[in-house]
Design an enzyme around this catalytic site. Structure first.
Site, PDB file in Angstrom:
ATOM      1  N   ALA A   1       0.827  -1.209   0.000  1.00 21.89           N
ATOM      2  CA  ALA A   1       0.000   0.000   0.000  1.00 21.89           C
ATOM      3  C   ALA A   1       0.860   1.257   0.000  1.00 21.89           C
ATOM      4  CB  ALA A   1      -0.905  -0.007   1.224  1.00 21.89           C
TER       5      ALA A   1
ATOM      6  N   ASN B   1      -6.712   3.301  10.465  1.00 25.80           N
ATOM      7  CA  ASN B   1      -6.051   2.131  11.037  1.00 25.80           C
ATOM      8  C   ASN B   1      -5.984   2.172  12.560  1.00 25.80           C
ATOM      9  OD1 ASN B   1      -4.320   4.293  10.014  1.00 25.80           O
ATOM     10  ND2 ASN B   1      -2.605   3.154  10.848  1.00 25.80           N
TER      11      ASN B   1
ATOM     12  N   GLN C   1      -7.612  -0.697   5.303  1.00 22.33           N
ATOM     13  CA  GLN C   1      -8.301  -1.233   6.478  1.00 22.33           C
ATOM     14  C   GLN C   1      -9.775  -1.527   6.190  1.00 22.33           C
ATOM     15  OE1 GLN C   1      -6.643  -2.151   9.097  1.00 22.33           O
ATOM     16  NE2 GLN C   1      -4.714  -1.051   8.813  1.00 22.33           N
TER      17      GLN C   1
ATOM     18  N   SER D   1      -3.760  -3.750   0.274  1.00 22.13           N
ATOM     19  CA  SER D   1      -2.535  -4.473   0.581  1.00 22.13           C
ATOM     20  C   SER D   1      -2.879  -5.853   1.121  1.00 22.13           C
ATOM     21  CB  SER D   1      -1.757  -3.673   1.637  1.00 22.13           C
ATOM     22  OG  SER D   1      -0.531  -4.296   1.904  1.00 22.13           O
TER      23      SER D   1
ATOM     24  N   HIS E   1      -1.419  -8.192   2.870  1.00 21.79           N
ATOM     25  CA  HIS E   1      -1.099  -8.712   4.209  1.00 21.79           C
ATOM     26  C   HIS E   1      -2.058  -8.206   5.289  1.00 21.79           C
ATOM     27  CE1 HIS E   1       1.167  -5.330   6.259  1.00 21.79           C
ATOM     28  NE2 HIS E   1       1.259  -4.893   5.006  1.00 21.79           N
TER      29      HIS E   1
ATOM     30  N   THR F   1       9.262  -7.808 -12.669  1.00 25.05           N
ATOM     31  CA  THR F   1       8.773  -9.178 -12.858  1.00 25.05           C
ATOM     32  C   THR F   1       7.573  -9.437 -11.944  1.00 25.05           C
ATOM     33  OG1 THR F   1      10.990  -9.888 -13.420  1.00 25.05           O
ATOM     34  CG2 THR F   1       9.455 -11.627 -12.746  1.00 25.05           C
TER      35      THR F   1
ATOM     36  N   CYS G   1       4.581   1.431  11.874  1.00 20.94           N
ATOM     37  CA  CYS G   1       5.520   2.182  11.039  1.00 20.94           C
ATOM     38  C   CYS G   1       6.158   3.308  11.837  1.00 20.94           C
ATOM     39  CB  CYS G   1       4.794   2.785   9.841  1.00 20.94           C
ATOM     40  SG  CYS G   1       3.605   1.673   9.150  1.00 20.94           S
TER      41      CYS G   1
END
Ligand code: 7TS
Length: 396
Positions: free
Chosen positions: A71, A153, A181, A201, A203, A239, A326
């Site tokens: 994200a 979040n 979220q 995202s 995860h 890739t 973060c």
């Protein structure tokens, strides 16, 4: 007992997702762009993965879903591309975000500000919500982009992004939402709204780390952030992450199904945890329940330093957080608590519990006991708590 209540930071990979990815790590490992069978062996599953991602957010076929690494990349891409196309060229000069966006939006906006862009940071109210009128009041004919997250979040607060996107469309302003979220918690239908760009995202919804995406409306294509190959229609070179795309597709499918089947149980567990913790004296929760995602709670225990509480929880095997991982190395007070104007002694006491469909009743009951003990212990050694005049419970 080990209890994981930090699901807004990241989630466990669903075993079904892991199984779907496994063959593309060890068996079908060809580069999908090569010209041999090792490559073509991956194509059907890659397409299935992408189709599941389109289906999960009801993305119209003519629009694009570009797979990115996370994200943070998607958010950087939107803001920087708008800067290149509209601000650098002098067509417009203004971007609006909220003051409680994730650092991948706020830090990017600050960077663009240093390059000459004008940024407005919309405030939140005392319930941690953004009012649409605040957006209307700040739009100008020089506004190029509005970027407001779908769900916060820290608090889980849900922002009225669909309404805001419609207002922006009427004024000819592009609209982006960071929906990290929201996936798996709120039904998203890109056929039925005016949002131009949407970040997600894997995860955060029981998919793997290192893979995310950006929905991009037809006719509103962005300048690529990465130049190089032809992958993703030239919009995102590099890739293709085959196991990641297959895994994100499976995770999206399961997460969207879980909105109806698992989220009501998650909500019940979250509400039980919240009801029990609010019985502790001098305890406050930010944002009314109906206005936030069903898995999240940001709760303050007056007189209990957030980091000390995390220490006690961690010793008992429980993972929670005081804010975005973060930013967790610098022991600052919670940014949302500061934004709602909470008193300093409360801003440092916020703890975020975020549940998932893998959370159990035993884990929640165990957590209730540990938090009660920790609050008692930490208040006993607190130098400030005894002198605090207030001793009522309420929502902030
Ligand atoms: N946007 C939001 C709303 C987020 O919550 C996060 C991660 C990101 C973007 C970044 O996602 P990534 O894919 O680049 O990792 N949020 C948090 C959090 O709340 N605690 O730790 C990470």
């Amino acid at each position: 007992m080990r209890v994981y209540l930090d699901n807004n930071a990241t989630t466990i990979v669903d075993p079904q997702v892991k199984n779907a990815m496994e063959p593309f790590i060890s068996q079908y490992y060809g580069n999908p762009n090569s010209l041999h069978a090792f490559a073509s062996d991956t194509h059907i599953d890659l397409n299935n993965g992408l189709e599941k991602i389109y289906a999960g957010i009801h993305a119209p076929k003519q629009d694009s879903v570009i797979v990115t690494s996370c994200a943070t990349e998607s958010n950087n891409w939107v803001l920087k591309s708008i800067y290149f196309e509209y601000i650098l060229s002098g067509r417009k000069n203004h971007i609006i975000i909220s003051e409680v966006e994730h650092p991948s939006i706020i830090a990017t906006a600050r960077f663009l500000e240093s390059l000459g862009a004008k940024i407005t940071y919309l405030p939140i109210n005392s319930e941690g919500l953004i009012e649409t009128q605040t957006l209307i009041d700040n739009l100008t004919d020089k506004t190029a982009l509005v970027s407001i997250m779908w769900a916060n979040n820290e608090t889980g607060a849900i922002f009225p992004v669909e309404e805001m996107a419609t207002i922006c469309k009427e004024k000819g302003v592009l609209f982006h939402t960071d929906a990290v979220q929201a996936i798996g918690k709120i039904k998203i239908d890109m056929k039925d709204n005016d949002i131009d760009y949407l970040t997600f995202s894997a995860h955060k919804f029981h998919g793997p780390k290192g893979v995310g995406g950006l929905f991009m409306r037809k006719g509103k294509e962005l300048t690529p952030l990465f130049h190089g190959g032809e992958q993703m229609g030239g919009y995102r070179s590099g890739t293709l992450n085959v196991p990641g795309i297959v895994g994100m597709g499976k995770a999206m499918e399961l997460a969207v199904d879980a909105i109806d089947f698992d989220m009501p149980d998650v909500k019940e567990l979250r509400d039980h945890l919240e009801d029990e913790l609010l019985k502790i004296k001098d305890t406050f929760v930010v944002t009314p329940r109906k206005k936030r995602t069903d898995n999240t709670m940001l709760i303050s225990f007056r007189g209990v330093e957030g980091e000390s509480m995390l220490w006690d929880l961690n010793k008992a095997g429980i993972a929670a957080s005081t804010g975005s991982a973060c930013a967790s190395v610098d022991l600052e007070s919670n940014p949302v608590m500061e934004a709602i104007g909470a008193e300093a002694d409360l801003a440092h006491t916020a703890i975020r519990f975020s549940l998932s469909r893998f959370t159990t009743k035993e884990e929640i009951d165990y957590t209730i006991g540990v938090v009660n003990e920790a609050v008692t212990r930490l208040r006993e050694i607190s130098s400030s708590y005894a002198y605090t005049p207030k001793n009522h419970n309420s929502q902030l």
